[in-house]
Design an enzyme around this catalytic site. Structure first.
Site, PDB file in Angstrom:
ATOM      1  N   HIS A  82       1.209 -14.446  12.593  1.00  0.00           N
ATOM      2  CA  HIS A  82       2.287 -14.538  11.605  1.00  0.00           C
ATOM      3  C   HIS A  82       3.633 -14.473  12.310  1.00  0.00           C
ATOM      4  CE1 HIS A  82       4.332 -14.113   7.760  1.00  0.00           C
ATOM      5  NE2 HIS A  82       5.096 -13.220   8.347  1.00  0.00           N
ATOM      6  N   ASP A 161       2.571  -8.490  -4.545  1.00  0.00           N
ATOM      7  CA  ASP A 161       3.651  -8.876  -3.635  1.00  0.00           C
ATOM      8  C   ASP A 161       4.419 -10.080  -4.170  1.00  0.00           C
ATOM      9  OD1 ASP A 161       5.106  -8.906  -1.033  1.00  0.00           O
ATOM     10  OD2 ASP A 161       4.139 -10.858  -0.899  1.00  0.00           O
ATOM     11  N   ARG A 168      12.633  -8.468  -5.713  1.00  0.00           N
ATOM     12  CA  ARG A 168      13.531  -7.948  -4.665  1.00  0.00           C
ATOM     13  C   ARG A 168      14.581  -8.982  -4.284  1.00  0.00           C
ATOM     14  NH1 ARG A 168       9.631  -7.391  -0.299  1.00  0.00           N
ATOM     15  NH2 ARG A 168      11.395  -6.874   1.002  1.00  0.00           N
ATOM     16  N   SER A 183       5.156  -6.021   2.567  1.00  0.00           N
ATOM     17  CA  SER A 183       5.041  -7.355   1.972  1.00  0.00           C
ATOM     18  C   SER A 183       4.342  -8.326   2.934  1.00  0.00           C
ATOM     19  CB  SER A 183       6.453  -7.844   1.611  1.00  0.00           C
ATOM     20  OG  SER A 183       6.459  -9.198   1.311  1.00  0.00           O
ATOM     21  N   LYS A 187      -0.303  -9.366   2.892  1.00  0.00           N
ATOM     22  CA  LYS A 187      -0.842 -10.741   2.879  1.00  0.00           C
ATOM     23  C   LYS A 187      -1.761 -10.969   4.073  1.00  0.00           C
ATOM     24  CE  LYS A 187       3.472 -12.195   2.264  1.00  0.00           C
ATOM     25  NZ  LYS A 187       4.715 -12.065   1.543  1.00  0.00           N
TER      26      LYS A 187
HETATM   27  N1  URA Z   1       8.651 -12.090   4.272  1.00  0.00           N
HETATM   28  C1  URA Z   1       7.826 -11.572   3.343  1.00  0.00           C
HETATM   29  O1  URA Z   1       6.727 -12.087   3.110  1.00  0.00           O
HETATM   30  N2  URA Z   1       8.226 -10.471   2.660  1.00  0.00           N
HETATM   31  C2  URA Z   1       9.420  -9.867   2.880  1.00  0.00           C
HETATM   32  O2  URA Z   1       9.726  -8.885   2.237  1.00  0.00           O
HETATM   33  C3  URA Z   1      10.280 -10.427   3.846  1.00  0.00           C
HETATM   34  C4  URA Z   1       9.852 -11.535   4.541  1.00  0.00           C
END
Ligand code: URA
Length: 434
Positions: A82, A161, A168, A183, A187
């Protein structure tokens, strides 16, 4: 339990229990807790912060808010990667087939992404026919067949999320270390891999502007991953100039293919080697970095990684006849050279401004609904520390609209700072957390 008490506890600097965090995430996912209470809690967390235990509990609650992929039908160690996102970041297009060529299974799920260019799956969709909608079964079966797959998100992964990140975004509560780390990691944990390598970007083109913040985010995510029983490593890399030279979907695919041929820009190649080495070390395939780098170099230079890229494109229904020369995919663009206005040295390249130029040309999305043009973008011709003469070409714009070309030209000139004093080349790898 009442949500108002949880908000008040965090507002007053208290530590939330696992039960309180689960109550919030479960209630919010089901729609039983309204957005106004969730945003009040997010703001309380923003100011009062969360400790590591709360951050891990939040991550696990969000992971478990939806489906969690079961990859146990895949034999062997499964890796995932990631990036926190940067300008010109086409690393996955090189790293995933390269790891596949080294014998590591890679199960990669990617988003489309908002911003300067599309995400990895948009870039791959440059290949006619390529599908990023594999079912869970097809995804698993392809990884068993050829070792790698890159898919859009399947099923109902991390719905908490999805809701909370959108909230957010509009309540000025994105920039909190625990909320960002939870967050991202929920994932990754829901995607089911054993080994996760994180590329945490740092600089003007990234979420984290300073090395201190980027390292802190990287350490938090590694700790969350370990707390959840995964093998996680993070690389903190520079984003105070774009990665490689190309910014724009097909243009980035072209640069990725050059790199898969053992050529390509030095910084992209270096980052791929460092990330790849972390995965090989964590998997136990190699003893040390030297052995890892030998294996990676061999697979790039012998054409094995490019062969794996062909297999990936063909397996997912794409026309792999474009893999050796993706420039044939570019459609209806004019190319336009941007020239230096003065003699001197490139002292800085403001990455987010370069990203914005690509977006103005139509290469990125402003909203989820925006259509992107895969052919447009730009290819820089300079890096920080290069010497230039007035009139030298410092970048080439690929565009379908001359007015936008001129707008992008202005932005590129503003982004590339040319000064009289020479500067050092920028360091690419700022830290490794293992
Ligand atoms: N990327 C995400 O998936 N979540 C965040 O809060 C910030 C960047």
């Amino acid at each position: 339990m009442r949500m108002v008490d949880i908000i008040a506890k965090k507002r007053n600097g208290g530590e939330l229990t696992k039960e309180e965090i689960n109550f919030f995430i479960e209630g919010y996912t089901k729609g039983e807790i309204p957005d106004y209470q969730a945003s009040a809690l997010a703001m309380a967390i923003y100011f009062q912060k969360m400790n590591m235990r709360e951050t891990i509990d939040l991550t696990l609650a969000m992971r478990d808010s939806g489906d969690v992929l079961k990859l146990d039908k895949i034999e062997g160690i499964i890796g995932d990667k990631h990036s926190t996102g940067g300008v010109g970041d086409k690393t996955s297009l090189v790293l995933i087939p390269l790891m596949g060529a080294c014998g590591i299974k890679m199960a990669k799920m990617s988003g489309r992404g908002l911003g300067h260019t599309g995400g990895t799956i948009d870039k791959l969709e440059s290949f006619p026919g390529f599908s990023t909608h594999l079912s869970e079964e097809a995804f698993i079966s392809q990884i068993n067949d050829i070792g790698i797959a890159i898919n859009g998100q399947t099923g109902n992964l991390t719905p908490a999320d999805k809701k909370l990140y959108a909230l957010r975004d509009v309540t000025a509560t994105v920039e909190n270390m625990s909320l960002i780390a939870a967050s991202i990691m929920c994932k990754k944990l829901a995607a089911g891999a054993d080994i996760i390598v994180l590329d945490v970007k740092c600089g003007s083109g990234a979420f984290m502007k300073t090395k201190k913040d980027a390292v802190a985010l990287a350490k938090t995510m590694v700790e969350i991953g370990k707390g959840a029983g995964k093998r996680v490593r993070a690389v903190v890399s520079d984003m105070d100039q774009p990665l490689g030279y190309a910014v724009g979907n097909i243009l980035e695919v072209m640069e990725a293919v050059d790199t898969l041929k053992g050529e390509g820009p030095a910084d992209l190649k270096r980052l791929v080697m460092v990330l790849g080495a972390q995965i090989l070390l964590e998997s136990g395939y190699v003893e040390d970095v030297k052995e890892a780098e030998r294996m990676l170099k061999y697979n790039l230079e012998s054409g094995q990684a490019l062969k794996k890229f062909h297999e990936l494109i063909a397996s997912q229904g794409g026309d792999d006849s474009f893999c050796d020369d993706p420039s044939a995919l570019l459609k209806n663009t004019e190319s336009y050279e941007v020239k230096a206005d003065s003699d001197g040295y490139v002292t800085g390249i403001v990455s987010d401004k370069i990203g914005l130029a690509s977006m103005i040309l139509g290469g990125g999305r402003a909203t989820k609904e925006s259509q992107i043009n895969l052919s447009v973008g730009l290819v820089l011709k300079v890096k920080v520390a290069d010497q230039v003469k007035k009139g030298d070409c410092i970048g080439v714009i690929y565009s379908c609209d001359h007015a936008k070309t001129l707008e992008a030209e202005k932005m590129i000139k503003e982004a590339i700072h040319i000064g009289q004093d020479s500067v050092r080349k920028r360091k690419l790898i700022l830290d490794i957390i293992d």
